[in-house]
Scaffold this motif. Structure first.
Motif, PDB file in Angstrom:
ATOM      1  N   PHE A   1       0.830  -1.363  -0.020  1.00  0.00           N
ATOM      2  CA  PHE A   1      -0.254  -0.120   0.141  1.00  0.00           C
ATOM      3  C   PHE A   1       0.533   1.073  -0.128  1.00  0.00           C
ATOM      4  O   PHE A   1       1.707   1.187   0.459  1.00  0.00           O
ATOM      5  CB  PHE A   1      -1.063  -0.133   1.125  1.00  0.00           C
ATOM      6  CG  PHE A   1      -1.414  -0.978   1.144  1.00  0.00           C
ATOM      7  CD1 PHE A   1      -1.652  -2.363   2.184  1.00  0.00           C
ATOM      8  CD2 PHE A   1      -3.194  -1.672   0.741  1.00  0.00           C
ATOM      9  CE1 PHE A   1      -1.949  -3.095   2.540  1.00  0.00           C
ATOM     10  CE2 PHE A   1      -4.034  -2.594   1.031  1.00  0.00           C
ATOM     11  CZ  PHE A   1      -3.236  -3.351   1.627  1.00  0.00           C
TER      12      PHE A   1
ATOM     13  N   TYR B   1       0.295   5.611   1.377  1.00  0.00           N
ATOM     14  CA  TYR B   1      -0.290   6.436   2.197  1.00  0.00           C
ATOM     15  C   TYR B   1       0.528   8.083   1.889  1.00  0.00           C
ATOM     16  O   TYR B   1       1.639   7.411   1.455  1.00  0.00           O
ATOM     17  CB  TYR B   1      -0.194   5.965   3.264  1.00  0.00           C
ATOM     18  CG  TYR B   1      -1.797   5.397   3.435  1.00  0.00           C
ATOM     19  CD1 TYR B   1      -1.388   3.610   3.123  1.00  0.00           C
ATOM     20  CD2 TYR B   1      -3.277   5.515   3.623  1.00  0.00           C
ATOM     21  CE1 TYR B   1      -2.784   2.909   3.345  1.00  0.00           C
ATOM     22  CE2 TYR B   1      -4.141   4.602   3.790  1.00  0.00           C
ATOM     23  CZ  TYR B   1      -3.963   3.187   3.629  1.00  0.00           C
ATOM     24  OH  TYR B   1      -4.798   2.242   3.305  1.00  0.00           O
TER      25      TYR B   1
ATOM     26  N   PHE C   1      -5.086   7.394   2.113  1.00  0.00           N
ATOM     27  CA  PHE C   1      -4.906   6.225   0.988  1.00  0.00           C
ATOM     28  C   PHE C   1      -4.578   6.666  -0.560  1.00  0.00           C
ATOM     29  O   PHE C   1      -5.028   7.461  -1.147  1.00  0.00           O
ATOM     30  CB  PHE C   1      -6.365   5.579   0.979  1.00  0.00           C
ATOM     31  CG  PHE C   1      -6.167   4.422  -0.246  1.00  0.00           C
ATOM     32  CD1 PHE C   1      -7.036   4.329  -1.756  1.00  0.00           C
ATOM     33  CD2 PHE C   1      -4.844   2.970   0.066  1.00  0.00           C
ATOM     34  CE1 PHE C   1      -7.011   3.612  -2.629  1.00  0.00           C
ATOM     35  CE2 PHE C   1      -5.041   2.258  -0.711  1.00  0.00           C
ATOM     36  CZ  PHE C   1      -5.803   2.012  -1.888  1.00  0.00           C
TER      37      PHE C   1
ATOM     38  N   TYR D   1      -3.130   0.225  -4.102  1.00  0.00           N
ATOM     39  CA  TYR D   1      -2.522  -1.153  -3.644  1.00  0.00           C
ATOM     40  C   TYR D   1      -2.669  -1.401  -4.249  1.00  0.00           C
ATOM     41  O   TYR D   1      -3.023  -1.989  -5.552  1.00  0.00           O
ATOM     42  CB  TYR D   1      -3.116  -1.278  -2.114  1.00  0.00           C
ATOM     43  CG  TYR D   1      -4.198  -2.309  -2.747  1.00  0.00           C
ATOM     44  CD1 TYR D   1      -5.411  -1.590  -2.462  1.00  0.00           C
ATOM     45  CD2 TYR D   1      -3.673  -3.550  -2.350  1.00  0.00           C
ATOM     46  CE1 TYR D   1      -6.371  -2.756  -2.060  1.00  0.00           C
ATOM     47  CE2 TYR D   1      -4.952  -4.468  -1.765  1.00  0.00           C
ATOM     48  CZ  TYR D   1      -6.497  -4.013  -1.553  1.00  0.00           C
ATOM     49  OH  TYR D   1      -7.220  -5.373  -1.661  1.00  0.00           O
TER      50      TYR D   1
ATOM     51  N   ASP E   1      -6.440  -0.749  -6.330  1.00  0.00           N
ATOM     52  CA  ASP E   1      -7.346   0.492  -6.460  1.00  0.00           C
ATOM     53  C   ASP E   1      -6.205   1.488  -6.292  1.00  0.00           C
ATOM     54  O   ASP E   1      -5.544   1.909  -5.470  1.00  0.00           O
ATOM     55  CB  ASP E   1      -7.980  -0.055  -3.906  1.00  0.00           C
ATOM     56  CG  ASP E   1      -8.754   0.764  -4.630  1.00  0.00           C
ATOM     57  OD1 ASP E   1      -8.436   2.036  -5.470  1.00  0.00           O
ATOM     58  OD2 ASP E   1      -9.480   1.043  -3.594  1.00  0.00           O
TER      59      ASP E   1
ATOM     60  N   SER F   1      -7.419   4.361  -6.840  1.00  0.00           N
ATOM     61  CA  SER F   1      -9.214   5.398  -6.319  1.00  0.00           C
ATOM     62  C   SER F   1      -8.171   6.857  -5.415  1.00  0.00           C
ATOM     63  O   SER F   1      -9.087   7.368  -6.126  1.00  0.00           O
ATOM     64  CB  SER F   1      -9.882   5.119  -6.004  1.00  0.00           C
ATOM     65  OG  SER F   1      -9.829   4.549  -4.319  1.00  0.00           O
TER      66      SER F   1
ATOM     67  N   SER G   1       1.492  -5.759   4.583  1.00  0.00           N
ATOM     68  CA  SER G   1       0.723  -7.025   5.109  1.00  0.00           C
ATOM     69  C   SER G   1       0.807  -7.966   4.368  1.00  0.00           C
ATOM     70  O   SER G   1       0.507  -8.449   2.635  1.00  0.00           O
ATOM     71  CB  SER G   1      -1.077  -6.341   5.501  1.00  0.00           C
ATOM     72  OG  SER G   1      -1.858  -6.597   4.189  1.00  0.00           O
TER      73      SER G   1
ATOM     74  N   GLY H   1      -1.641 -10.040   3.563  1.00  0.00           N
ATOM     75  CA  GLY H   1      -3.427 -10.366   2.512  1.00  0.00           C
ATOM     76  C   GLY H   1      -4.630  -9.898   3.048  1.00  0.00           C
ATOM     77  O   GLY H   1      -4.437  -8.703   4.034  1.00  0.00           O
TER      78      GLY H   1
ATOM     79  N   ASN I   1      -8.638  -3.968   1.119  1.00  0.00           N
ATOM     80  CA  ASN I   1      -7.819  -4.265   3.027  1.00  0.00           C
ATOM     81  C   ASN I   1      -7.263  -2.834   2.733  1.00  0.00           C
ATOM     82  O   ASN I   1      -6.535  -2.810   3.345  1.00  0.00           O
ATOM     83  CB  ASN I   1      -7.068  -4.884   2.172  1.00  0.00           C
ATOM     84  CG  ASN I   1      -6.324  -5.791   3.873  1.00  0.00           C
ATOM     85  OD1 ASN I   1      -7.077  -5.705   4.786  1.00  0.00           O
ATOM     86  ND2 ASN I   1      -5.281  -5.941   4.159  1.00  0.00           N
ATOM     87  N   LYS I   2      -7.835  -1.775   2.466  1.00  0.00           N
ATOM     88  CA  LYS I   2      -7.540  -0.517   1.842  1.00  0.00           C
ATOM     89  C   LYS I   2      -8.421   0.366   3.519  1.00  0.00           C
ATOM     90  O   LYS I   2      -9.408  -0.172   4.080  1.00  0.00           O
ATOM     91  CB  LYS I   2      -8.426   0.512   1.184  1.00  0.00           C
ATOM     92  CG  LYS I   2      -8.448   1.921   1.120  1.00  0.00           C
ATOM     93  CD  LYS I   2      -8.702   2.520  -0.359  1.00  0.00           C
ATOM     94  CE  LYS I   2     -10.378   2.337   0.169  1.00  0.00           C
ATOM     95  NZ  LYS I   2     -10.794   3.167  -1.870  1.00  0.00           N
ATOM     96  N   LEU I   3      -7.461   1.130   4.201  1.00  0.00           N
ATOM     97  CA  LEU I   3      -8.170   1.585   5.296  1.00  0.00           C
ATOM     98  C   LEU I   3      -7.789   2.717   5.739  1.00  0.00           C
ATOM     99  O   LEU I   3      -7.254   3.731   4.806  1.00  0.00           O
ATOM    100  CB  LEU I   3      -6.494   1.670   6.741  1.00  0.00           C
ATOM    101  CG  LEU I   3      -5.929   0.187   6.795  1.00  0.00           C
ATOM    102  CD1 LEU I   3      -4.654   0.512   7.573  1.00  0.00           C
ATOM    103  CD2 LEU I   3      -6.989  -0.483   7.990  1.00  0.00           C
TER     104      LEU I   3
ATOM    105  N   PHE J   1      -8.194   6.815   7.739  1.00  0.00           N
ATOM    106  CA  PHE J   1      -7.892   6.857   9.128  1.00  0.00           C
ATOM    107  C   PHE J   1      -8.308   8.105   9.646  1.00  0.00           C
ATOM    108  O   PHE J   1      -8.871   9.197   9.051  1.00  0.00           O
ATOM    109  CB  PHE J   1      -6.493   7.330   8.629  1.00  0.00           C
ATOM    110  CG  PHE J   1      -5.221   6.221   8.684  1.00  0.00           C
ATOM    111  CD1 PHE J   1      -4.816   5.410   7.155  1.00  0.00           C
ATOM    112  CD2 PHE J   1      -4.254   5.932   9.961  1.00  0.00           C
ATOM    113  CE1 PHE J   1      -3.729   4.286   7.342  1.00  0.00           C
ATOM    114  CE2 PHE J   1      -3.673   4.963   9.590  1.00  0.00           C
ATOM    115  CZ  PHE J   1      -2.962   4.148   8.497  1.00  0.00           C
TER     116      PHE J   1
END
Lengths: 113, 110
Positions: free
Chosen positions: A33, A35, A45, A48, A56, A58, A95, A97, B96-98, B100
């Protein structure tokens, strides 16, 4: 286990130049990911990958930002024609998964002057 | 709108005391994570919860997905606990996007 490795730790670029940020995820982690953190927007975000495939994007500004994961050991975030508003800390995480916790790298602090 | 509402935004504790941070969610979340960001800027994973309660030393976290909130309790605060604490949650369509919260700036004083 060295954790998620991000390079460089700091980068200063002139307005209009290109910046490439690198991330090496933890070995065996299938998800990576990106960020961005600023004082004003907080943690946002960007994009990822899962098993190297883009899942994604976005959160990515469409015109100048791109991310790739050419192999399982690294991902890059490229910003073309950098602007002062791109100044931020860019954080990479990996991560195992879908239902696993994140491990973040130490980030790259980008300053565009 | 803001899907993760974190409070308080700032908190000051004396050593040895404790308090709780809270995140409310405006949609059903699948899991929550809590992070501490230290003075160097590194985000350290404290807890991952899909439900229930976990405890680690002086920290305890609860995630109630039905009532859409999570808490992080700190007891016997130490100087090294100072930093910014973030909750982050993932929901069904985000993979799995977070997402915050805004963070809680914790200052522990002698």
């Amino acid at each position: 286990n060295a954790g998620v490795i991000q390079t460089p730790r700091h980068k200063v670029t002139g307005k209009g130049q290109e910046a490439t940020l690198w991330c090496e995820p933890i070995s065996g982690h299938s998800a990576v990911f990106w960020y961005r953190q600023t004082i004003v927007q907080g943690l946002e975000f960007l994009t990822y990958f899962r098993n190297q495939a883009p899942i994604d994007d976005s959160g990515m500004p469409k015109e100048r930002f791109s991310a790739q994961m050419p192999n399982q050991s690294h991902s890059t975030l490229k910003i073309q024609s950098t602007q002062p508003q791109d100044s931020a800390v860019y954080l990479c995480a990996s991560s195992r998964g879908q239902n696993s916790d994140y491990t973040f790298g130490s980030g790259t602090r980008l300053l565009v002057i | 709108g803001d899907q993760v509402e974190q409070s308080p935004s700032a908190l000051s504790l004396h050593e040895g005391t404790g308090s709780a941070l809270r995140c409310n969610f405006t949609t059903t979340m699948r899991a929550v994570q809590w992070f501490q960001q230290n003075s160097r800027g590194s985000l350290i994973n404290l807890f991952y919860l899909a439900s229930g309660t976990k405890e680690n030393g002086r920290l305890k976290s609860t995630f109630n997905s039905k009532e859409s909130y999570s808490t992080l309790h700190i007891r016997d605060a130490q100087l090294e606990d100072s930093g910014t604490y973030f909750c982050a949650a993932s929901y069904g369509s985000s993979g799995n996007k977070l997402i915050f919260g805004i963070g809680t700036l914790l200052s522990v004083k002698p």
